[in-house]
Design an enzyme around this catalytic site. Structure first.
Site, PDB file in Angstrom:
ATOM      1  N   ASP A  97      90.116  89.636  57.021  1.00  9.13           N
ATOM      2  CA  ASP A  97      89.017  89.067  56.244  1.00  9.13           C
ATOM      3  C   ASP A  97      87.779  89.066  57.143  1.00  9.13           C
ATOM      4  OD1 ASP A  97      87.490  87.461  54.286  1.00  9.13           O
ATOM      5  OD2 ASP A  97      89.468  87.018  53.458  1.00  9.13           O
ATOM      6  N   HIS A 149      84.967  91.557  52.226  1.00 12.52           N
ATOM      7  CA  HIS A 149      85.751  90.761  53.180  1.00 12.52           C
ATOM      8  C   HIS A 149      86.099  91.588  54.425  1.00 12.52           C
ATOM      9  CE1 HIS A 149      86.428  87.126  50.712  1.00 12.52           C
ATOM     10  NE2 HIS A 149      86.341  87.970  49.691  1.00 12.52           N
ATOM     11  N   GLU A 213      85.233  89.474  45.224  1.00 14.01           N
ATOM     12  CA  GLU A 213      84.016  88.866  45.766  1.00 14.01           C
ATOM     13  C   GLU A 213      83.098  89.861  46.472  1.00 14.01           C
ATOM     14  OE1 GLU A 213      85.901  84.404  46.340  1.00 14.01           O
ATOM     15  OE2 GLU A 213      85.748  85.701  48.092  1.00 14.01           O
TER      16      GLU A 213
END
Length: 360
Positions: A97, A149, A213
């Site tokens: 991440d 990420h 995201e």
């Protein structure tokens, strides 16, 4: 995915007799037998019982995130022991991440050398943990996030980024802007090498590739990426992410792997011919002939799983001959895992019980 974990356990004055058709079923039965042992006034004892048990959900997962908060191998093993007690069967290992890259890479060592602050799992440790989990009837599904990420990737490999550096290890949380450049072949070559390494370490037919995201801001601000989209008629950054997701799915399909990803807030990563989120629910999907795994905090109560907003979608999938797994998995609101199109044949083979990668 469809493993027979059922067992029958009989305890009477003549002894305890567990019976199961598979090794995993036997493991589940032995775990129940251990939990029945108790101490009374005459010593250790077992109650007289007949237990016939099978799982309600075939995917009973726990998401383990050592990226934002480092957790050493002994914590992994302790977690696996606890999972075995309550018969969870999927260890979802979130390994990369923005805040860290926790998996040793021999092909591209700058990933863990510069992106982990020295806290990562060595390859031999990963193999030991995968074997430890298998001994307890638990699958290990790695998650390697992309194209977002990836802040930890870019510290050692800024050439993969969709925006210029400098790139530094992140110490904050929330949605970040860091994202790979999906228009360059070098990025897919790099991803292919990384996923090939993962395939060597993780025998499970599923490798989770994140996908959630992505704000798309870096893509919109990159003139070369915008020109790429215009030349190919790519309408927006969601469609551009479709391009990336398909390529990654093709890479994994070549290794007989499935490529699930996250879909959040009714924004599918694959187009409507492959994936359709249920309007308004943020927690449903229809994927013809493929598995759908739904995790949502709204579904944690059993009555919601049976009678809640997904009931109609569940029944509709069953009527259409599709298979859906509706379960509160990983605790992420609106987290939907959908099989990518390029891995369709692999998903069918695995569901039918055919051998998977590395002989599994």
């Amino acid at each position: 995915i469809e493993q027979d974990e059922s067992y029958r356990l009989v305890v009477d004055p003549t002894g305890a007799r567990p019976d199961a058709a598979t090794e995993i079923g036997a493991l589940r039965g032995l775990e129940t037998l251990l939990q029945l042992v108790h101490l009374d006034e005459s010593g250790w004892a077992l109650p007289g019982v007949v237990v016939e048990d099978r799982p309600r959900f075939v995917w009973r997962g726990l998401l383990f995130d050592p990226v934002r908060h480092w957790l050493p191998p002994e914590d992994v093993r302790r977690t696996l022991d606890a999972m075995a007690v309550v018969k969870l069967n999927v260890f979802h290992w979130h390994l990369t991440d923005d805040q860290g890259f926790r998996l040793e890479s021999r092909r591209t060592p700058r990933l863990h050398e510069r992106g982990s602050d020295g806290r990562f799992y060595r390859r031999e440790t990963v193999r030991e943990i995968v074997a430890y989990a298998a001994d307890r009837g638990i699958r290990v599904v790695p998650e390697i996030d992309m194209p977002g990420h990836v802040g930890s990737w870019l510290v050692g490999h800024p050439e993969l980024a969709a925006a210029p550096g400098p790139h530094r290890p992140l110490r904050t949380y929330g949605i970040q802007e860091a994202v790979l450049d999906p228009t360059r072949e070098e990025v897919y070559d790099f991803v292919g090498g990384l996923l090939a390494e993962a395939a060597e370490l993780f025998p499970d037919p599923i490798v989770h590739v994140g996908g959630d995201e992505v704000t798309g801001r870096w893509w919109k601000e990159n003139e070369r990426i915008v020109a790429f989209m215009d030349e190919r008629g790519i309408a927006d950054t969601v469609a551009l992410q479709n391009v990336f997701t398909r390529r990654v799915a093709e890479i994994l399909a070549a290794s007989y792997r499935d490529a699930p990803d996250w879909s959040v807030d009714d924004v599918p990563l694959l187009d409507a011919t492959e994936f359709r989120s249920v309007p308004g629910s943020g927690a449903g999907a229809q994927v013809a002939g493929r598995w759908v795994l739904v995790g949502n905090r709204k579904l944690m109560a059993a009555e919601n799983i049976e009678l809640g907003p997904l009931a109609a979608q569940r029944d509709g999938l069953a009527a259409a001959g599709r298979t859906a797994v509706f379960a509160a998995v990983d605790g992420r609101a609106a987290g939907v895992i959908a099989m990518a199109d390029a891995a369709r044949e692999t998903a069918a083979r695995v569901a039918a019980g055919a051998p998977g990668p590395l002989g599994r």
